[in-house]
Design a protein around this motif. Sequence first.
Motif, PDB file in Angstrom:
ATOM      1  N   UNK A  61      36.891  38.270  57.623  1.00  0.00           N
ATOM      2  CA  UNK A  61      35.448  38.098  57.527  1.00  0.00           C
ATOM      3  C   UNK A  61      35.003  37.548  56.185  1.00  0.00           C
ATOM      4  N   UNK A  62      35.545  38.065  55.081  1.00  0.00           N
ATOM      5  CA  UNK A  62      35.121  37.570  53.766  1.00  0.00           C
ATOM      6  C   UNK A  62      35.584  36.132  53.569  1.00  0.00           C
ATOM      7  N   UNK A  63      36.727  35.804  54.112  1.00  0.00           N
ATOM      8  CA  UNK A  63      37.204  34.420  54.017  1.00  0.00           C
ATOM      9  C   UNK A  63      36.258  33.487  54.770  1.00  0.00           C
ATOM     10  N   UNK A  64      35.851  33.903  55.944  1.00  0.00           N
ATOM     11  CA  UNK A  64      34.945  33.102  56.765  1.00  0.00           C
ATOM     12  C   UNK A  64      33.572  32.979  56.106  1.00  0.00           C
ATOM     13  N   UNK A  65      33.012  34.094  55.668  1.00  0.00           N
ATOM     14  CA  UNK A  65      31.667  34.113  55.078  1.00  0.00           C
ATOM     15  C   UNK A  65      31.612  33.300  53.788  1.00  0.00           C
ATOM     16  N   UNK A  66      32.647  33.402  52.969  1.00  0.00           N
ATOM     17  CA  UNK A  66      32.643  32.756  51.655  1.00  0.00           C
ATOM     18  C   UNK A  66      33.139  31.319  51.679  1.00  0.00           C
ATOM     19  N   UNK A  67      33.928  30.970  52.670  1.00  0.00           N
ATOM     20  CA  UNK A  67      34.559  29.660  52.690  1.00  0.00           C
ATOM     21  C   UNK A  67      35.767  29.578  51.768  1.00  0.00           C
ATOM     22  N   UNK A  68      36.218  30.714  51.263  1.00  0.00           N
ATOM     23  CA  UNK A  68      37.362  30.746  50.349  1.00  0.00           C
ATOM     24  C   UNK A  68      38.667  30.470  51.102  1.00  0.00           C
ATOM     25  N   UNK A  69      39.661  30.041  50.351  1.00  0.00           N
ATOM     26  CA  UNK A  69      40.989  29.812  50.913  1.00  0.00           C
ATOM     27  C   UNK A  69      41.699  31.137  51.190  1.00  0.00           C
ATOM     28  N   UNK A  70      41.409  32.138  50.361  1.00  0.00           N
ATOM     29  CA  UNK A  70      42.038  33.452  50.481  1.00  0.00           C
ATOM     30  C   UNK A  70      40.958  34.528  50.479  1.00  0.00           C
ATOM     31  N   UNK A  71      41.048  35.436  51.427  1.00  0.00           N
ATOM     32  CA  UNK A  71      40.158  36.595  51.466  1.00  0.00           C
ATOM     33  C   UNK A  71      40.986  37.856  51.316  1.00  0.00           C
ATOM     34  N   UNK A  72      40.559  38.739  50.412  1.00  0.00           N
ATOM     35  CA  UNK A  72      41.272  40.009  50.240  1.00  0.00           C
ATOM     36  C   UNK A  72      40.344  41.164  50.568  1.00  0.00           C
ATOM     37  N   UNK A  73      40.941  42.242  51.071  1.00  0.00           N
ATOM     38  CA  UNK A  73      40.155  43.415  51.454  1.00  0.00           C
ATOM     39  C   UNK A  73      40.921  44.683  51.126  1.00  0.00           C
ATOM     40  N   UNK A  74      40.152  45.738  50.831  1.00  0.00           N
ATOM     41  CA  UNK A  74      40.717  47.078  50.662  1.00  0.00           C
ATOM     42  C   UNK A  74      39.835  48.076  51.394  1.00  0.00           C
ATOM     43  N   UNK A  75      40.480  49.036  52.011  1.00  0.00           N
ATOM     44  CA  UNK A  75      39.770  50.152  52.613  1.00  0.00           C
ATOM     45  C   UNK A  75      40.698  51.355  52.557  1.00  0.00           C
ATOM     46  N   UNK A  76      40.159  52.484  52.119  1.00  0.00           N
ATOM     47  CA  UNK A  76      41.022  53.644  51.972  1.00  0.00           C
ATOM     48  C   UNK A  76      40.264  54.886  51.553  1.00  0.00           C
ATOM     49  N   UNK A  77      41.015  55.879  51.149  1.00  0.00           N
ATOM     50  CA  UNK A  77      40.439  57.169  50.767  1.00  0.00           C
ATOM     51  C   UNK A  77      40.852  57.459  49.329  1.00  0.00           C
ATOM     52  N   UNK A  78      39.887  57.305  48.415  1.00  0.00           N
ATOM     53  CA  UNK A  78      40.158  57.479  46.987  1.00  0.00           C
ATOM     54  C   UNK A  78      40.035  58.932  46.544  1.00  0.00           C
ATOM     55  N   UNK A  79      39.455  59.776  47.380  1.00  0.00           N
ATOM     56  CA  UNK A  79      39.374  61.207  47.070  1.00  0.00           C
ATOM     57  C   UNK A  79      38.298  61.544  46.056  1.00  0.00           C
ATOM     58  N   UNK A  80      38.258  62.754  45.584  1.00  0.00           N
ATOM     59  CA  UNK A  80      39.250  63.797  45.871  1.00  0.00           C
ATOM     60  C   UNK A  80      39.099  64.398  47.263  1.00  0.00           C
TER      61      UNK A  80
END
Length: 168
Positions: free
Chosen positions: A86-105
């Motif tokens: 999605x970020x690659x599509x929205x931005x038009x960038x060649x590379x899109x990176x994403x993170x999703x997770x549980x940082x806690x505590x």
Amino acid sequence: MTQLELSMALVAELKKRGMKIASVESCTAGLISKIITDAPGSSEIFDLGITTYSNKMKTKMVGVPEDILEKHGAVSPETAKAMAEGIRRVSGADIGVATTGIAGPGGGTPEKPVGLVYTAIATESDVKVSRLMIDHSGADRNSIRTTAAETVLNDVLGLLKHNHNNNL
């Protein structure tokens, strides 16, 4: 490699190739954007970074399908993949990176414990999703975020260095 060295190496590699990168972050809270833009000249390779903590904004801002969020949850490989695409599509960038997770505590469960992070790197030809289980014993939110952000950016740099052409 320090964060600044990582940033400078990534920016130099992307500039050399005439490529751009964009990020959408959940658990890393904008740290990927910060690391990239620490390097002078980063504006030539970085146009957009979005931090989305709610499912609603993941859908609205980068088009993560609601059914993926309902079926797999925000912290899942499927969501990370959809975020990066999605970020690659929205931005038009060649590379899109994403993170999703549980940082806690808090917020962890036996199925999705604190320290679980999914990263994704989307290119024109592929999406690489990685599962990180960051040891959080004695760690705080920031150390989990930092490890996740540095890991995905090192993965991008490795991908670029191992592909000698721009057909990623």
